[in-house]
Design a protein around this motif. Structure first.
Motif, PDB file in Angstrom:
ATOM      1  N   THR A  46      43.560 -27.694  56.563  1.00  0.00           N
ATOM      2  CA  THR A  46      43.806 -26.713  57.613  1.00  0.00           C
ATOM      3  C   THR A  46      45.176 -26.913  58.224  1.00  0.00           C
ATOM      4  O   THR A  46      45.875 -25.967  58.499  1.00  0.00           O
ATOM      5  N   ARG A  86      46.916 -13.588  57.342  1.00  0.00           N
ATOM      6  CA  ARG A  86      45.602 -13.000  57.309  1.00  0.00           C
ATOM      7  C   ARG A  86      45.219 -12.723  58.750  1.00  0.00           C
ATOM      8  O   ARG A  86      45.631 -13.423  59.654  1.00  0.00           O
ATOM      9  N   VAL A  87      44.450 -11.700  58.932  1.00  0.00           N
ATOM     10  CA  VAL A  87      44.010 -11.394  60.278  1.00  0.00           C
ATOM     11  C   VAL A  87      42.508 -11.552  60.342  1.00  0.00           C
ATOM     12  O   VAL A  87      41.830 -11.672  59.338  1.00  0.00           O
ATOM     13  N   SER A  88      42.027 -11.532  61.558  1.00  0.00           N
ATOM     14  CA  SER A  88      40.594 -11.712  61.743  1.00  0.00           C
ATOM     15  C   SER A  88      39.856 -10.466  61.302  1.00  0.00           C
ATOM     16  O   SER A  88      40.333  -9.341  61.432  1.00  0.00           O
ATOM     17  N   LEU A  89      38.674 -10.675  60.757  1.00  0.00           N
ATOM     18  CA  LEU A  89      37.833  -9.538  60.364  1.00  0.00           C
ATOM     19  C   LEU A  89      37.555  -8.646  61.566  1.00  0.00           C
ATOM     20  O   LEU A  89      37.376  -7.437  61.429  1.00  0.00           O
ATOM     21  N   ALA A  90      37.539  -9.271  62.756  1.00  0.00           N
ATOM     22  CA  ALA A  90      37.274  -8.478  63.949  1.00  0.00           C
ATOM     23  C   ALA A  90      38.329  -7.398  64.139  1.00  0.00           C
ATOM     24  O   ALA A  90      38.032  -6.320  64.647  1.00  0.00           O
ATOM     25  N   LEU A 167      41.469  -5.789  48.978  1.00  0.00           N
ATOM     26  CA  LEU A 167      41.246  -5.209  50.284  1.00  0.00           C
ATOM     27  C   LEU A 167      40.191  -5.976  51.065  1.00  0.00           C
ATOM     28  O   LEU A 167      40.365  -6.279  52.241  1.00  0.00           O
ATOM     29  N   TYR A 168      39.082  -6.246  50.421  1.00  0.00           N
ATOM     30  CA  TYR A 168      37.940  -6.759  51.158  1.00  0.00           C
ATOM     31  C   TYR A 168      37.485  -8.127  50.726  1.00  0.00           C
ATOM     32  O   TYR A 168      36.609  -8.702  51.339  1.00  0.00           O
TER      33      TYR A 168
ATOM     34  N   HIS B  30      38.455 -22.321  61.700  1.00  0.00           N
ATOM     35  CA  HIS B  30      37.068 -22.608  61.338  1.00  0.00           C
ATOM     36  C   HIS B  30      36.086 -21.521  61.706  1.00  0.00           C
ATOM     37  O   HIS B  30      35.090 -21.361  61.037  1.00  0.00           O
ATOM     38  N   THR B  32      36.726 -18.187  62.461  1.00  0.00           N
ATOM     39  CA  THR B  32      37.076 -16.771  62.350  1.00  0.00           C
ATOM     40  C   THR B  32      36.995 -16.338  60.906  1.00  0.00           C
ATOM     41  O   THR B  32      37.596 -16.954  60.038  1.00  0.00           O
ATOM     42  N   GLU B  33      36.246 -15.286  60.674  1.00  0.00           N
ATOM     43  CA  GLU B  33      36.265 -14.695  59.347  1.00  0.00           C
ATOM     44  C   GLU B  33      37.578 -13.961  59.171  1.00  0.00           C
ATOM     45  O   GLU B  33      37.963 -13.170  60.021  1.00  0.00           O
ATOM     46  N   LYS B  34      38.224 -14.200  58.053  1.00  0.00           N
ATOM     47  CA  LYS B  34      39.540 -13.620  57.899  1.00  0.00           C
ATOM     48  C   LYS B  34      39.527 -12.577  56.796  1.00  0.00           C
ATOM     49  O   LYS B  34      38.680 -12.575  55.918  1.00  0.00           O
ATOM     50  N   ILE B  35      40.501 -11.726  56.878  1.00  0.00           N
ATOM     51  CA  ILE B  35      40.610 -10.671  55.883  1.00  0.00           C
ATOM     52  C   ILE B  35      42.088 -10.466  55.634  1.00  0.00           C
ATOM     53  O   ILE B  35      42.921 -10.810  56.459  1.00  0.00           O
TER      54      ILE B  35
END
Lengths: 275, 249
Positions: A46, A86-90, A167-168, B30, B32-35
């Protein structure tokens, strides 16, 4: 703009004024990637990823701070998703929910909403073609160029294995075909965007897969396989949001594939109607 | 940061900032789901393109697009405040701020921010990091900013603004189709230019409103207009008294 070196669309074809900036960003970006892979044992994954992203951000910041600012359209995309982060899925969830809300407020009826979602997805799809081919070529030293698809199965496989993962992050299920009617089906077990939307009971036929159908339609259009695409809900017991995208290629596509199979050419040379 | 210490212009003590940054990094890595960032960039770009097409064809003008994006951001912000609070309530359990009188581990971030500078730091280092993966720099912080009516204000600066990775604005949306070709000299957003970050500015406005602060946001500079950085300016208008009913309809 008048002295672009040649026509080859490589990542090094920058205008001469910003070539230094481009080379600098390129070399520092590569150095960052190399550092990240050379010391895996020393650092926590990380921390390495965070450091890499910070350094990548710094590299991009350094490049952007050059006096001759690079045209964003010429920026190299070869470095993959990491340099743009990368961004958060939120973030996608909130954005998509606003899009659905906007579609809901604009017009009445489920079909109209789906049509608007389709249009937004279509805009995404037409821009995703180039990105998909570049990303699908792989990164790093072993990048083999992904060749342009010429058959229907190939292009559908690109959608299945490159576009949707890009994309996903999920692959689509196996491609199915209805030979009697020449329809193709792409199966999405759990569309990511459907997870964010809860549909009230009076609108239970609404399928937010229309957005993904738009992406596919735009993608196919720009990849020279025009088709009409629609999304249908085929819920199974443990996959309630399972969606099937039905792809119906235009007749010109089928004609062209037959022509190519029999050794003909991509475009109809002697055909009366032309392309 | 003990209760009763005067708000400092220099910002939070460095150890608190380090702790915030470390906790935010950990949340990002840790929890956060990332996309892929590009899918959001493409989606947002398509949304803006569709809005722009409609607005221009109906003659509504570019300012209407900015307003629409800001409203959408505002709606997102109202809900994002709850999402943010639920993700970070453990984060603030141990920070040395005043505890509320009722002793509850309540998730009202306002009560945990001693001053506006802390709010700015949390927005930048925690919220942006958690949702967009990068934290912008805080600049131009002033407890009483003369350019903004003597109110507390700060700017968030993005060298690489979110969602703008493959974007260019056509001249009709760039504010350059008119004869005035000068770039805006800081301060007000250009009226005739599409403000790509309006949605993010709206998110900030909505989230702070849900948490009890009324702010005005603007986007004085934008890389898509040719400026070197993108900037969102946040100006505090007032704290909303806790007893007043929410004023949105």
């Amino acid at each position: 703009m008048s002295s672009l070196p040649g026509f080859h669309l490589s990542s090094s074809s920058l205008p001469p004024t910003s070539q230094n900036a481009g080379a600098q960003a390129g070399s520092s970006g590569d150095a960052v990637v190399a550092t990240g892979t050379m010391t895996p044992g020393q650092q926590q994954p990380t921390a390495a990823a965070a450091a890499q992203m910070r350094a990548a951000t710094a590299a991009v910041a350094a490049a952007a701070a050059q006096p001759t600012r690079k045209n964003p359209a010429q920026r190299s995309v070869r470095k993959g998703p990491n340099i743009y982060g990368r961004v958060s899925l939120a973030a996608l969830a909130f954005l998509f929910s606003e899009i659905v809300k906007m579609a809901n407020e604009a017009g009445g009826g489920i079909e109209k909403i789906e049509q608007r979602l389709f249009e937004v997805g279509y805009s995404v799809g037409i821009r995703a073609v180039e990105l998909a081919y570049i990303r699908g070529s792989g990164l790093g030293e072993q990048s083999t160029p992904l060749l342009r698809s010429t058959t229907i199965v190939e292009i559908l496989q690109i959608i299945q294995t490159v576009l949707f993962p890009m994309l996903y992050g999920t692959r689509l299920g196996p491609i199915e075909r209805d030979t009697s009617r020449n329809h193709y089906y792409l199966i999405d077990d759990d569309p990511v965007v459907s997870q964010f939307i809860s549909v009230p009971a009076d609108m239970k036929d609404l399928n937010c897969g229309a957005y993904n159908a738009g992406i596919i339609a735009g993608f196919l259009e720009r990849a020279q396989f025009p088709a009409s695409v629609s999304a249908h809900n085929h819920a199974s017991k443990d996959l309630p949001s399972r969606t099937v995208y039905m792809v119906m290629f235009e007749q010109s596509v089928h004609d062209r594939c037959k022509r190519l199979e029999s050794g003909g050419s991509w475009s109809p040379i002697n055909s009366p109607t032309g392309q | 940061m003990s209760a009763g210490s005067p708000p400092s212009q220099e910002g939070l003590p460095p150890n608190v900032v380090r702790q915030l940054t470390a906790s935010a990094d950990e949340l990002w890595n840790h929890s956060t789901e990332k996309i892929n960032a590009e899918v959001v960039a493409l989606t947002y770009g398509s949304l803006v393109a569709n809005l722009a097409r409609e607005a221009l064809s109906s003659g509504a003008g570019v300012a209407a697009i900015n307003t629409r994006l800001d409203e959408m951001g505002y709606n997102i912000g109202l809900r994002l405040a709850d999402d943010f609070a639920s993700r970070t309530h453990s984060l603030f359990a141990n920070t040395p701020t005043r505890r509320t009188g009722d002793g509850a581990n309540s998730v009202s971030l306002l009560r945990r921010c001693a001053d506006f500078r802390e709010t700015a730091e949390i927005i930048s280092k925690v919220a942006f990091k958690m949702y967009l993966g990068e934290s912008p720099a805080i600049t131009d912080f002033a407890l009483s900013s003369p350019a903004d009516g003597n109110r507390p204000a700060f700017s968030l600066e993005f060298v690489e603004p979110p969602f703008s990775s493959h974007v260019m604005l056509p001249p009709v949306l760039n504010g350059r189709s008119t004869s005035a070709g000068e770039t805006g000299a800081g301060g007000k957003s250009r009226e005739d230019a599409l403000s790509y970050l309006s949605m993010i500015a709206g998110v900030i406005r909505g989230a702070l409103f849900a948490l009890g602060l009324e702010v005005i946001t603007s986007t004085p500079r934008c890389t898509l207009w040719g400026d070197s950085i993108s900037e969102i300016r946040v100006v505090l208008v007032r704290k909303i008294p806790a007893s007043a009913p929410p004023s949105d309809d």
